[in-house]
Each structure stands twice: as C-alpha cells, then as structure tokens.
Write an enzyme that holds these catalytic residues in place. Structure first.
Site, PDB file in Angstrom:
ATOM      1  CD  GLU A   1      -3.068  -0.996   0.168  1.00  0.00           C
ATOM      2  OE1 GLU A   1      -2.913  -0.236  -0.803  1.00  0.00           O
ATOM      3  OE2 GLU A   1      -4.084  -1.688   0.322  1.00  0.00           O
TER       4      GLU A   1
ATOM      5  CE1 TYR B   1     -11.732  14.515  23.781  1.00  0.00           C
ATOM      6  CE2 TYR B   1      -9.880  13.389  22.771  1.00  0.00           C
ATOM      7  CZ  TYR B   1     -10.387  14.212  23.750  1.00  0.00           C
ATOM      8  OH  TYR B   1      -9.547  14.743  24.696  1.00  0.00           O
TER       9      TYR B   1
HETATM   10  O1  LIG Z   1      -4.125  -4.170   4.494  1.00  0.00           O
HETATM   11  C1  LIG Z   1      -3.386  -4.571   3.619  1.00  0.00           C
HETATM   12  C2  LIG Z   1      -3.688  -4.317   2.184  1.00  0.00           C
HETATM   13  O2  LIG Z   1      -4.696  -3.369   2.052  1.00  0.00           O
HETATM   14  C3  LIG Z   1      -2.155  -5.333   3.966  1.00  0.00           C
HETATM   15  O3  LIG Z   1      -1.211  -5.258   2.931  1.00  0.00           O
HETATM   16  P1  LIG Z   1       0.347  -5.434   3.238  1.00  0.00           P
HETATM   17  O4  LIG Z   1       0.503  -6.757   3.941  1.00  0.00           O
HETATM   18  O5  LIG Z   1       1.016  -5.411   1.890  1.00  0.00           O
HETATM   19  O6  LIG Z   1       0.755  -4.290   4.129  1.00  0.00           O
HETATM   20 ZN   LIG Z   2      -5.962  -3.103   3.699  1.00  0.00          ZN
END
Ligand SMILES: O=C(CO)COP(=O)(O)O
Ligand SMILES: [Zn+2]
Length: 211
Positions: A73, A119
């Site tokens: 990501e 909050y």
């Molecule tokens: O939440 C995730 C993808 O949206 C996890 O991905 P990663 O394991 O590559 O960080």
């Molecule tokens: Zn994710």
C-alpha cells in the site's frame, strides 16, 4: 526521536493494535517519516509481531534501502505524505466498525462519519469514502491525492480506514477515535440521534486545529 526509537514505537503500537483486535492476520500497515526517508511495515507481516530489525527502510524517493519488502500500500501512504506536509505517520487498518461503515451503500461518500461526539471532530474531521480499488493498486494514489490536502482520514470503500497524523501517536489516536465513532454510528443507526450543533463544531475547529 532517533530511528531506533521510531522502530520500537512501530513495534509497540503494532502489537497494541493487533492485541486489541483493531486489525487481523496480516492486514493493515504503518509508515513513519524519519530524517532520511520512511520506516514501513513489511508486506504480509502481522502488525502484532513486527521485528524492529526487519522493518522496511525506504529512502526519500520511496526506494527500499534495507529490511523486508514494504507494504503493497505504498501508493496510499505516499499520497498522504505528498499532499499533507504535516504528515509524519500514516496508519491503515481493517478495524471492524470503520470497515463496516465503508461497506454501507447509504453512507454519504463525502462525509461518512457524522459529528456525534467532540473527539471525532477534534481528532479525525470529515471523512470521505474513496472508490474501491484492488488492495495495493497504484490507482489509489490519485484518488487519495485529491482528498489528502483537506482530509487527514479516509475510508477505502469495502476495505477500511486510513489516517495520517503529525506523529505515529497522533495517527494511532485518530484511527482509534475513527473506529469508536464508526462503532457509535452503527450502534445508533435508526435511533433519533442528536448531532453536535454547527456552533459546537466551529468552536472545536477553532480550539483543536487538525494537522
Ligand atoms: O491491508 C493490507 C492491504 O490493504 C495489507 O497489505 P500489506 O501486507 O502489503 O501491508
Ligand atoms: Zn488493507
């Protein structure tokens, strides 16, 4: 904070997030800006068991310098860093209630979390929903870049929340607040909810400026 301390903070918060059930399995990812680049949770790692020595270190251009391969990501994280100069950390989770809200077809995509508590206004602000893209797709980047100047938090449609903060503490506090507000929104669905007044919201915005 030096780099070793940031690595320890990532381990500490990752474990805390995982142990409280705020993201499951290998879902979710964390990044923190450091002096000479970024520290990022490795792809397919469990946030509960991060190894400080294997955290991905990227240079300022996002190239891997050391550690395991970074989260898929990165385009999501870099969209926030690019458009929010105040961002020092980005956290993405699959927390249950915020993710549930991201799946509801009658949620306002420009304002998914109504202002029911102070909050959420103070720590999170208005939260738009970003149209669905495949996890890890570079197509997310322009979609987030359009929003990240104005918003510190978004919901990825049918996927989960992402929050940027000035520090890792701030980003985690904000994503926890977002999760609590999403939980309240869902618990209160169909009930006659009293919203915070526009005057109360303006007062909070004046006293607690979001970074
Ligand atoms: O939440 C995730 C993808 O949206 C996890 O991905 P990663 O394991 O590559 O960080
Ligand atoms: Zn994710």
């Amino acid at each position: 904070m030096n780099e070793q301390q940031v690595r320890q903070e990532m381990v500490k918060w990752g474990r805390s997030i995982f142990e409280r059930g705020l993201t499951a399995g290998s879902s979710g990812n964390i990044s923190v800006k450091v002096e000479d680049g970024y520290l990022v949770s490795p792809t397919n790692s469990c946030l509960g068991f991060l190894d400080p020595g294997r955290i991905s270190k990227l240079d300022g251009a996002g190239q891997l310098v050391s550690g395991d391969a970074p989260t898929k990501e990165l385009p999501l994280h870099f969209a926030f860093y690019e458009k929010r100069p105040t961002a020092g950390a980005v956290v993405h989770l699959h927390s249950t209630y915020a993710t549930a809200l991201s799946c509801l077809s009658d949620v306002d995509p420009s304002d998914a979390i109504r202002p029911i508590t102070p909050y959420v206004v103070m720590r999170v602000g208005r939260v738009p929903v970003v149209p669905y893209t495949r996890p890890g797709s570079p197509e997310i980047r322009p979609l987030i870049e359009k929003l990240a100047g104005e918003h510190a938090a978004v919901l990825l449609e049918n996927h989960g929340p992402v929050v940027a903060g000035a520090s890792l503490d701030a980003a985690v506090f904000a994503i926890e607040e977002l999760e609590e507000a999403a939980k309240l929104s869902i618990l209160l669905r169909g009930m006659p909810v009293r919203m915070l007044s526009p005057a109360a919201i303006a007062d909070l915005d004046r006293h607690f400026k979001l970074k």
